[in-house]
Write an enzyme that holds these catalytic residues in place. Structure first.
Site, PDB file in Angstrom:
ATOM      1  N   ARG A  33      25.960  24.243  25.109  1.00 19.31           N
ATOM      2  CA  ARG A  33      26.566  23.436  26.184  1.00 19.31           C
ATOM      3  C   ARG A  33      27.971  23.952  26.492  1.00 19.31           C
ATOM      4  O   ARG A  33      28.358  24.071  27.651  1.00 19.31           O
ATOM      5  CB  ARG A  33      26.643  21.957  25.781  1.00 19.31           C
ATOM      6  N   GLU A 177      11.173   9.355  18.050  1.00 17.86           N
ATOM      7  CA  GLU A 177      11.188  10.229  19.237  1.00 17.86           C
ATOM      8  C   GLU A 177      10.162  11.357  19.134  1.00 17.86           C
ATOM      9  O   GLU A 177      10.436  12.402  18.546  1.00 17.86           O
ATOM     10  CB  GLU A 177      12.590  10.834  19.426  1.00 17.86           C
ATOM     11  N   LYS A 219      11.445   6.471  21.675  1.00 19.95           N
ATOM     12  CA  LYS A 219      12.132   7.372  22.625  1.00 19.95           C
ATOM     13  C   LYS A 219      11.156   8.462  23.070  1.00 19.95           C
ATOM     14  O   LYS A 219      11.036   9.505  22.417  1.00 19.95           O
ATOM     15  CB  LYS A 219      13.371   7.975  21.961  1.00 19.95           C
ATOM     16  N   SER A 261      15.912  12.583  28.583  1.00 19.23           N
ATOM     17  CA  SER A 261      15.859  13.168  29.932  1.00 19.23           C
ATOM     18  C   SER A 261      15.163  14.521  29.926  1.00 19.23           C
ATOM     19  O   SER A 261      14.567  14.915  30.949  1.00 19.23           O
ATOM     20  CB  SER A 261      17.253  13.260  30.558  1.00 19.23           C
ATOM     21  N   GLY A 262      15.232  15.261  28.834  1.00 21.64           N
ATOM     22  CA  GLY A 262      14.351  16.409  28.623  1.00 21.64           C
ATOM     23  C   GLY A 262      14.493  17.606  29.548  1.00 21.64           C
ATOM     24  O   GLY A 262      13.600  18.441  29.580  1.00 21.64           O
ATOM     25  N   GLY A 263      15.580  17.665  30.328  1.00 16.44           N
ATOM     26  CA  GLY A 263      15.731  18.794  31.244  1.00 16.44           C
ATOM     27  C   GLY A 263      15.549  18.407  32.705  1.00 16.44           C
ATOM     28  O   GLY A 263      15.649  19.249  33.597  1.00 16.44           O
ATOM     29  N   SER A 288      18.017   6.878  26.985  1.00 17.17           N
ATOM     30  CA  SER A 288      18.727   7.417  25.817  1.00 17.17           C
ATOM     31  C   SER A 288      18.981   8.885  26.142  1.00 17.17           C
ATOM     32  O   SER A 288      18.470   9.776  25.479  1.00 17.17           O
ATOM     33  CB  SER A 288      17.882   7.254  24.550  1.00 17.17           C
ATOM     34  N   ARG A 291      21.611  15.177  28.181  1.00 18.57           N
ATOM     35  CA  ARG A 291      22.066  15.981  29.320  1.00 18.57           C
ATOM     36  C   ARG A 291      22.254  15.162  30.591  1.00 18.57           C
ATOM     37  O   ARG A 291      23.222  15.363  31.324  1.00 18.57           O
ATOM     38  CB  ARG A 291      21.073  17.133  29.556  1.00 18.57           C
TER      39      ARG A 291
HETATM   40  P1  13P Z   1      18.123  14.877  26.585  1.00 21.92           P
HETATM   41  O1  13P Z   1      18.260  13.588  27.361  1.00 21.92           O
HETATM   42  O2  13P Z   1      19.124  15.919  26.987  1.00 21.92           O
HETATM   43  O3  13P Z   1      16.696  15.367  26.542  1.00 21.92           O
HETATM   44  O4  13P Z   1      18.523  14.549  25.084  1.00 21.92           O
HETATM   45  C1  13P Z   1      18.072  13.373  24.510  1.00 21.92           C
HETATM   46  C2  13P Z   1      17.875  13.585  23.070  1.00 21.92           C
HETATM   47  O5  13P Z   1      18.475  12.920  22.264  1.00 21.92           O
HETATM   48  C3  13P Z   1      16.908  14.602  22.633  1.00 21.92           C
HETATM   49  O6  13P Z   1      16.627  14.457  21.291  1.00 21.92           O
END
Ligand code: 13P
Length: 339
Positions: A33, A177, A219, A261-263, A288, A291
């Site tokens: 990042r 998650e 999550k 959010s995953g990208g 949660s 990014r």
């Molecule tokens: P992102 O929202 O960037 O995918 O990160 C959330 C997260 O905690 C991934 O483990």
């Protein structure tokens, strides 16, 4: 194990109008990042970046909890206040990432197993003393040619459930998650098929490990086509498929679901959440995001002390828009308005 306390914390994490800030990037992820803003990843830069996020004026109105990395849980704000205390005083619950990462799964090319169970009980005891009241463990499932295998799904679900049991034993709410990645070119239908299998296996394992569902937060990923897919599904289709899959596999005893959010772009992640929350649902649906909450703030800050409050404004803006999304009251036109 204090069931009442676990349920109280889990409900507070997903309380109306609030969601979770994932700021638990490992040292190697935060370096990536910082590379994007050409900033060295020193301990002090990591500390001051996190201080900027945690002390953003107004953010506490929209953020229920923050997931920290081990290093951050032990760091202090400039005025000497330990980060967990700074958050707790604002009414934000400190959480901690406890897995040690996804490693290659021996014998299963291209698949991973998340590690971190050895010594976890002892680490949880220490994390509780340091102020953490919830934890996170991320299992990673990639979609590709011939993967995921049902063995890799089962192995990861088993590890998630063992982690969750250890958390609850120590009065720490587990964020469970299982992330199905949106890398690659798969269709939204393939994402739905894989996510359904993953969630079913995860909840089977949680039941087998006697997890107290009222004292956990799920999550998951949204149901979405891969980033390289020729056919990107529209936002309504993503929202509809995601709600359908969650209703099929997540018991209503779980108080809340907080998406990663995953990208996705920041605006996409907010829109999808808002569309889903236009439906009556058996659990709270919130965010949660890592990014999707931090990207704009990171760019605005750019590692410069002079941009500290500009970064905080961006962070508070995204937190506010996502807060609106938890009640289905966000619209894309709000993106152009000032924070
Ligand atoms: P992102 O929202 O960037 O995918 O990160 C959330 C997260 O905690 C991934 O483990």
């Amino acid at each position: 194990m204090n069931l009442g306390e676990l349920a109280r914390i889990a409900r507070a994490m997903v309380v109306k109008n609030k969601g979770i800030l994932a700021a638990d990037e490992s040292t190697s992820t935060i370096k990536k990042r910082f590379d994007s803003i050409k900033l060295d990843s020193t301990e002090e830069h990591r500390r001051s970046y996190r201080e900027m996020l945690f002390s953003a004026p107004g953010a506490a109105d929209y953020i229920s909890g923050v997931i920290l990395f081990d290093e951050t849980l032990r760091q202090k704000a400039k005025d000497g206040t330990a980060f967990p205390d700074l958050l707790t005083r604002k009414g934000i619950i400190p959480g901690i990432k406890v897995d040690t990462g996804a490693k290659p799964l021996a014998g299963f090319k291209g698949e991973t197993i998340t590690e971190g169970l050895d010594g976890l009980r002892e680490r949880l005891v220490e994390y509780y003393k340091l102020g953490a009241r919830f934890a996170k463990w991320r299992a990673v499932i990639d979609i590709g040619d011939g993967i995921p295998s049902s063995f890799a799904i089962a192995a990861n679900a088993h590890a998630l459930a063992r982690y969750a049991a250890l958390c609850q034993e120590n009065d720490i709410v587990p964020i469970v998650e299982p992330e199905v990645l949106m890398d690659g070119g798969h269709s939204i239908d393939r994402c739905e098929e894989v996510t359904s299998a993953v969630l079913q296996t995860v909840f089977d394992q949680l039941a087998a490990h006697r997890i107290y569902l009222e004292g956990m937060v799920l999550k998951p990923n949204m149901i979405i086509a891969g980033k390289k897919a020729a056919n990107r599904a529209g936002p309504e289709q993503v929202a509809e498929a995601t709600v359908r899959v969650l209703k099929r596999h997540v018991p209503p005893a779980v108080p809340g679901i907080a998406f990663l959010s995953g990208g996705q772009s920041s605006a996409e992640a907010t829109l999808h959440l808002s569309l889903m929350n236009k439906n009556p649902l058996p659990w709270a649906l919130t965010f949660s995001y890592g990014r999707a909450l931090q990207d704009d703030a990171l760019k605005a800050w750019a590692g410069q002390a002079a941009n500290f409050s500009a970064g905080q404004k961006e962070m508070a803006k995204r937190a506010k828009l996502n807060s609106l999304a938890t009640t289905g009251s966000y619209s894309s036109s709000m993106e152009s308005q000032a924070a």
